[in-house]
Design an enzyme around this catalytic site. Structure first.
Site, PDB file in Angstrom:
ATOM      1  N   GLU A 147       5.754  -6.992   6.508  1.00 37.90           N
ATOM      2  CA  GLU A 147       4.755  -6.261   5.709  1.00 37.90           C
ATOM      3  C   GLU A 147       4.705  -4.782   6.088  1.00 37.90           C
ATOM      4  O   GLU A 147       5.292  -4.350   7.090  1.00 37.90           O
ATOM      5  CB  GLU A 147       3.386  -6.896   5.897  1.00 37.90           C
TER       6      GLU A 147
ATOM      7  N   LYS B 258      -3.404   0.587   0.198  1.00 40.17           N
ATOM      8  CA  LYS B 258      -3.292  -0.753   0.798  1.00 40.17           C
ATOM      9  C   LYS B 258      -3.248  -1.766  -0.346  1.00 40.17           C
ATOM     10  O   LYS B 258      -4.203  -1.884  -1.113  1.00 40.17           O
ATOM     11  CB  LYS B 258      -4.496  -0.990   1.708  1.00 40.17           C
TER      12      LYS B 258
ATOM     13  N   VAL C  40      -0.633  -8.872   3.942  1.00 41.96           N
ATOM     14  CA  VAL C  40      -0.051 -10.215   3.996  1.00 41.96           C
ATOM     15  C   VAL C  40      -0.002 -10.804   2.582  1.00 41.96           C
ATOM     16  O   VAL C  40       1.037 -11.314   2.150  1.00 41.96           O
ATOM     17  CB  VAL C  40      -0.853 -11.120   4.958  1.00 41.96           C
TER      18      VAL C  40
ATOM     19  N   ASP D  71     -17.158 -10.999   2.672  1.00 41.43           N
ATOM     20  CA  ASP D  71     -15.833 -10.439   2.931  1.00 41.43           C
ATOM     21  C   ASP D  71     -14.892 -11.515   3.480  1.00 41.43           C
ATOM     22  O   ASP D  71     -14.930 -11.853   4.669  1.00 41.43           O
ATOM     23  CB  ASP D  71     -15.936  -9.256   3.904  1.00 41.43           C
TER      24      ASP D  71
ATOM     25  N   SER E 248     -10.783 -12.315   3.353  1.00 40.16           N
ATOM     26  CA  SER E 248      -9.513 -11.674   2.988  1.00 40.16           C
ATOM     27  C   SER E 248      -8.785 -12.434   1.882  1.00 40.16           C
ATOM     28  O   SER E 248      -8.734 -13.671   1.879  1.00 40.16           O
ATOM     29  CB  SER E 248      -8.610 -11.596   4.214  1.00 40.16           C
TER      30      SER E 248
ATOM     31  N   ASP F 162      -5.813 -12.658   1.835  1.00 40.37           N
ATOM     32  CA  ASP F 162      -4.689 -13.342   2.504  1.00 40.37           C
ATOM     33  C   ASP F 162      -4.872 -14.862   2.453  1.00 40.37           C
ATOM     34  O   ASP F 162      -3.900 -15.613   2.317  1.00 40.37           O
ATOM     35  CB  ASP F 162      -4.587 -12.923   3.980  1.00 40.37           C
TER      36      ASP F 162
ATOM     37  N   LYS G 274      -6.842 -12.115  13.058  1.00 34.97           N
ATOM     38  CA  LYS G 274      -7.273 -11.017  13.940  1.00 34.97           C
ATOM     39  C   LYS G 274      -8.614 -11.336  14.613  1.00 34.97           C
ATOM     40  O   LYS G 274      -9.512 -11.915  14.016  1.00 34.97           O
ATOM     41  CB  LYS G 274      -7.334  -9.718  13.147  1.00 34.97           C
TER      42      LYS G 274
HETATM   43  N1  PSU Z   1      -1.473  -7.597  11.394  1.00 36.47           N
HETATM   44  C1  PSU Z   1      -1.586  -6.554  12.256  1.00 36.47           C
HETATM   45  N2  PSU Z   1      -2.147  -5.405  11.793  1.00 36.47           N
HETATM   46  C2  PSU Z   1      -2.582  -5.269  10.485  1.00 36.47           C
HETATM   47  C3  PSU Z   1      -2.452  -6.378   9.595  1.00 36.47           C
HETATM   48  C4  PSU Z   1      -1.891  -7.523  10.108  1.00 36.47           C
HETATM   49  O1  PSU Z   1      -1.224  -6.657  13.424  1.00 36.47           O
HETATM   50  O2  PSU Z   1      -3.068  -4.197  10.109  1.00 36.47           O
HETATM   51  C5  PSU Z   1      -2.905  -6.207   8.150  1.00 36.47           C
HETATM   52  C6  PSU Z   1      -2.217  -7.219   7.224  1.00 36.47           C
HETATM   53  O3  PSU Z   1      -1.550  -6.494   6.218  1.00 36.47           O
HETATM   54  C7  PSU Z   1      -3.353  -8.025   6.643  1.00 36.47           C
HETATM   55  C8  PSU Z   1      -4.451  -7.024   6.637  1.00 36.47           C
HETATM   56  O4  PSU Z   1      -3.057  -8.555   5.363  1.00 36.47           O
HETATM   57  O5  PSU Z   1      -4.310  -6.432   7.934  1.00 36.47           O
HETATM   58  C9  PSU Z   1      -5.821  -7.654   6.411  1.00 36.47           C
HETATM   59  O6  PSU Z   1      -6.598  -6.811   5.612  1.00 36.47           O
HETATM   60  P1  PSU Z   1      -7.939  -7.380   4.928  1.00 36.47           P
HETATM   61  O7  PSU Z   1      -8.749  -7.912   6.079  1.00 36.47           O
HETATM   62  O8  PSU Z   1      -8.572  -6.194   4.246  1.00 36.47           O
HETATM   63  O9  PSU Z   1      -7.524  -8.452   3.971  1.00 36.47           O
HETATM   64 MN    MN Z   2     -11.755  -7.846   3.038  1.00 39.98          MN
END
Ligand code: PSU
Ligand code: MN
Length: 340
Positions: free
Chosen positions: A39, A100, A120, A152, A154, A156, A173
């Site tokens: 990614e 993004k 992702v 919120d 994701s 993903d 995470k």
């Molecule tokens: N893994 C990492 N760092 C990141 C991400 C993943 O070590 O920044 C990114 C991925 O692209 C994942 C995104 O899809 O963080 C999640 O964003 P959100 O919580 O807004 O869906």
């Molecule tokens: Mn989000």
């Protein structure tokens, strides 16, 4: 820029306008050789320059060292690009206005022609379009802490439920609500496989205290699970959880204290939506004196290697399935007893 490649039976007619696959990657896919998607949100929004650029290059090297072809994904020049060159990586690492791109952003980024880094979810969409089954990231997005009021969650998780791609990650995470994230994965039918572990990893630490659905002993076992799921026609992806290498893990109390502070700051500052994760990761860096970035890089590289091994094992099964079966020996025609 790479030319549009059409290959195999996976690329529908409408795609050449929107999808460019790097020739090296297209050849590998067509020959059913191992390929790993990578990614780009982690490059543009997850890590500081110049560590991000260095990491992007080293992840590609780690995939190659494992015997697979790397295909970093991004939106550039109004196209979904699968497989980038070094200039592209540099753009993603340095340009200030890289969008993004998750599922909902994909048509906007393509139609406006602005650069985009795929999350992702965005990368899984591209991988499926190109015919790539294995993808490495750091940690997936999931259910945020406080989601019961912020809602919120994701995209993903939704994408894991629908696109047939194995996502190799170090869990979700640590800034997230991990028990709720696992609940959503269960509801949406996404298998969570631990690679050499029966514990769900927590990104900066190896053990969240939560179980995975199955502890796989090696990449070959993961590949058999993938193959079985997709042969059955079960839609969607698989989460392959690879814990951070022990030497790179952060102390759990350091992580928890920093996450609590970062989440409180985000709430106080009213940071919501797609900005939440990049903000939290930046604050983690400051609150841990840079240690979170070192850990993040170590786990990303480990995941690229592990994904390479899974792609190699999967390609072996995939090729065995399409090779012509041995023709049974032709026996002598049986004589009819009544004669002819
Ligand atoms: N893994 C990492 N760092 C990141 C991400 C993943 O070590 O920044 C990114 C991925 O692209 C994942 C995104 O899809 O963080 C999640 O964003 P959100 O919580 O807004 O869906
Ligand atoms: Mn989000």
């Amino acid at each position: 820029m790479p030319t549009v490649m059409t290959f195999g039976d996976r690329m529908p007619d409408r795609l050449p306008d929107h999808l460019s696959v790097k020739p090296e990657v297209a050849r590998a896919i067509a020959a059913r050789r191992p390929v790993v998607a990578l990614e780009s949100t982690v490059i543009s929004h997850g890590l500081p320059y110049p560590r991000n650029l260095d990491l992007a290059r080293r992840m590609e090297e780690a995939v190659r060292a494992a015997g697979a072809v790397p295909a970093t994904v991004a939106i550039l020049d109004g196209r979904i690009r699968v497989g980038l060159d070094d200039e592209d990586l540099e753009r993603l690492a340095t340009e200030p206005d890289v969008r993004k791109v998750s599922r909902r952003d994909m048509p906007i980024a393509l139609a406006t022609g602005r650069p985009g880094a795929t999350t992702v979810a965005g990368t899984m969409i591209a991988a499926e379009l190109a015919g790539i089954r294995v993808f490495a990231t750091g940690g997936i997005g999931g259910v945020h802490r406080g989601a019961e009021t912020s809602m919120d969650v994701s995209a993903d998780l939704e994408e894991l439920a629908r696109s047939p791609v194995a996502v190799v990650c170090a869990g979700a995470k640590a800034i997230l609500d991990l028990p709720k994230t696992l609940e959503v994965l269960e509801t949406r039918g996404v298998p969570v496989i631990g690679l050499g572990t029966d514990r769900f990893p927590a990104f900066y630490t190896a053990d969240s205290g939560l179980p995975v659905d199955h502890a796989a002993t090696d990449a070959a076992e993961v590949a058999r699970i993938l193959r079985t799921k997709w042969t059955l026609g079960l839609d969607g992806g698989v989460l392959v959880a690879n814990p951070i290498p022990a030497a790179a893990a952060l102390p759990r109390d350091v992580v928890e204290a920093a996450v609590a502070t970062a989440v409180a700051e985000a709430t106080a500052a009213g940071i919501v939506g797609k900005d939440a994760t990049p903000f939290l990761l930046r604050r983690m860096e400051a609150l841990t004196g840079g240690r979170s970035v070192e850990a993040n890089i170590a786990l990303l590289l480990a995941n690229a290697s592990a994904a390479g091994a899974v792609a190699v094992a999967y390609a072996t099964l995939d090729r065995a399935a399409v090779l012509p079966r041995p023709v049974p020996p032709i026996g002598k025609p049986k004589r009819s007893r009544t004669g002819g």
